[in-house]
Design an enzyme around this catalytic site. Sequence first.
Site, PDB file in Angstrom:
ATOM      1  N   GLU A 177       0.822  -1.215   0.000  1.00  0.00           N
ATOM      2  CA  GLU A 177       0.000   0.000   0.000  1.00  0.00           C
ATOM      3  C   GLU A 177       0.860   1.270   0.000  1.00  0.00           C
ATOM      4  O   GLU A 177       1.272   1.738   1.056  1.00  0.00           O
ATOM      5  CB  GLU A 177      -0.926   0.017   1.231  1.00  0.00           C
ATOM      6  CG  GLU A 177      -1.818   1.254   1.268  1.00  0.00           C
ATOM      7  CD  GLU A 177      -2.726   1.347   2.493  1.00  0.00           C
ATOM      8  OE1 GLU A 177      -2.594   0.514   3.408  1.00  0.00           O
ATOM      9  OE2 GLU A 177      -3.550   2.265   2.526  1.00  0.00           O
ATOM     10  N   LYS A 219      -2.518  -2.097  -3.150  1.00  0.00           N
ATOM     11  CA  LYS A 219      -3.572  -1.249  -2.560  1.00  0.00           C
ATOM     12  C   LYS A 219      -3.223   0.209  -2.859  1.00  0.00           C
ATOM     13  O   LYS A 219      -2.510   0.855  -2.092  1.00  0.00           O
ATOM     14  CB  LYS A 219      -3.658  -1.501  -1.051  1.00  0.00           C
ATOM     15  CG  LYS A 219      -4.663  -0.604  -0.341  1.00  0.00           C
ATOM     16  CD  LYS A 219      -5.068  -1.154   1.013  1.00  0.00           C
ATOM     17  CE  LYS A 219      -5.916  -0.160   1.770  1.00  0.00           C
ATOM     18  NZ  LYS A 219      -6.533  -0.733   2.967  1.00  0.00           N
TER      19      LYS A 219
HETATM   20  P1  13P Z   1      -9.118   4.217   4.383  1.00  0.00           P
HETATM   21  O1  13P Z   1     -10.023   3.522   3.378  1.00  0.00           O
HETATM   22  O2  13P Z   1      -9.856   4.868   5.504  1.00  0.00           O
HETATM   23  O3  13P Z   1      -8.132   5.119   3.691  1.00  0.00           O
HETATM   24  O4  13P Z   1      -8.292   3.080   5.101  1.00  0.00           O
HETATM   25  C1  13P Z   1      -7.687   2.110   4.334  1.00  0.00           C
HETATM   26  C2  13P Z   1      -6.432   1.676   4.977  1.00  0.00           C
HETATM   27  O5  13P Z   1      -6.266   0.518   5.265  1.00  0.00           O
HETATM   28  C3  13P Z   1      -5.386   2.667   5.229  1.00  0.00           C
HETATM   29  O6  13P Z   1      -4.183   2.003   5.510  1.00  0.00           O
END
Ligand code: 13P
Length: 342
Positions: A177, A219
Amino acid sequence: MKTQNLESVARDLVAARKGILAADESTPTIEKRLKSIGVASTEENRRAYRDVLFTTAGIGEFISGVILFDETIRQKTRDGRTFVETLEQQAIVPGIKVDKGAKPMANFPGEKITEGLDGLRERLVEYRRLGARFAKWRAVISIGDKIPTRRCIKTNAELLARYAAVSQEADVVPIVEPEVLMDGTHTIERHFEVTQQTLESVFHALSEHRVVLEAMILKPNMVLSGKDCSQQASVQEVAEATVRCMKRVVPAAIPGLVFLSGGQTDLQATEHLNAMNRLDHVPWELSFSFGRALQAPVLKAWKGDPANVAEAQRAFHHRASCNSKARFGKYTPEMETAKAIA
Ligand code: 13P
C-alpha cells in the site's frame, strides 16, 4: 519458492462481488474514531466495536478479507469465538497490519517513512499461526511545496518491497500500500504525476527484491483532486485518471487492485469505484479495501450503545453491498434511498 497457495489466497481476496474491510486501525487511530462518537477507547470498547463489524450476518457475501490489528487478532466475540474463527466461518480471510506506522523522515521535513521491518520475520510466523493469511504495510507520500522528494519515494518503495519479500517467505500474501495522500491544494494532474512516480518506484523495487507479483495485491490510492483544491474533478474524470495511471505502471501479473478510500466520503468512494468498473477492460480486478468508507456509517449508528447493534450492522451490510455492486459498475445512487425507506 512455491507460491501456488499464496496465489490462490490473493485471487480469493479479489474474488468477484467482494472486497476487503480494513479494520486495522492502530490504537491511536481507533481512539480518534471512537472519540468522534463519544466513546472512550478502552480495550473492551474497541473489542465491542469490532464485534459489531465481524458478527454482521451475511457479510461474507460482500467481504473477502478483513485486515486486523495486533490487538484485534487476539480478541474474541461476546460469545467466546476468536475473531479469526468468526471470520473464517463466513469464508472471510483474516489479514494483519504489520507495519509500525509512518514516522517523520529524518532530514526530510514534511515527509514520512514507514517503520516495522525489525523483527518482522518472527512476527509474521506468529500471525500466520494465529490465522492471518495476508498482511498489509502502508507507506505514506505527501504532496506539498517541493515534496515528495525522490529519496522519500525510493526509500518507502524499498521498504515495501522488503516487507513483501519477507511476507511471501512466511507464506503470507502481502498487500502493498503506497498511499499518495489527497490532503492539500494540488490538482488532479499533480496527484496523477506523483502516483505514477510512486508506483514506478514500487514496482522497480518489487522486481529487484524478486517478489512474485501473482502472489501479492496492490492497494493504491485513487487519483483525485487535492481535498482543498478549488477545482474538483468529476466522478468520471477521477475514474479515467485512476485507470489511466494504473495502466501505465501496474503489471498485468498483479491479480487485483484494492483501492483505499483515503478520506473520501463513503458515497464518493463507492461512486468512483463504480465508474472505474464501467470503463473498458483492464487486466486486473478493480476492488476495494476501505476503512473509513465502510465504517463511517457503522460508527455513527452504533455510538457505543448495545441497543444500536442491529442498526449499525444494517449500515455495514448496506455499505458493503453497495461496494459489491460497484465492482460490476452496477451501483446506482437510488440504492441509498432504498436503504433510507427500508
Ligand atoms: P481508508 O479507506 O480509511 O483510507 O483506510 C484504508 C487503509 O487501510 C489505510 O491504511
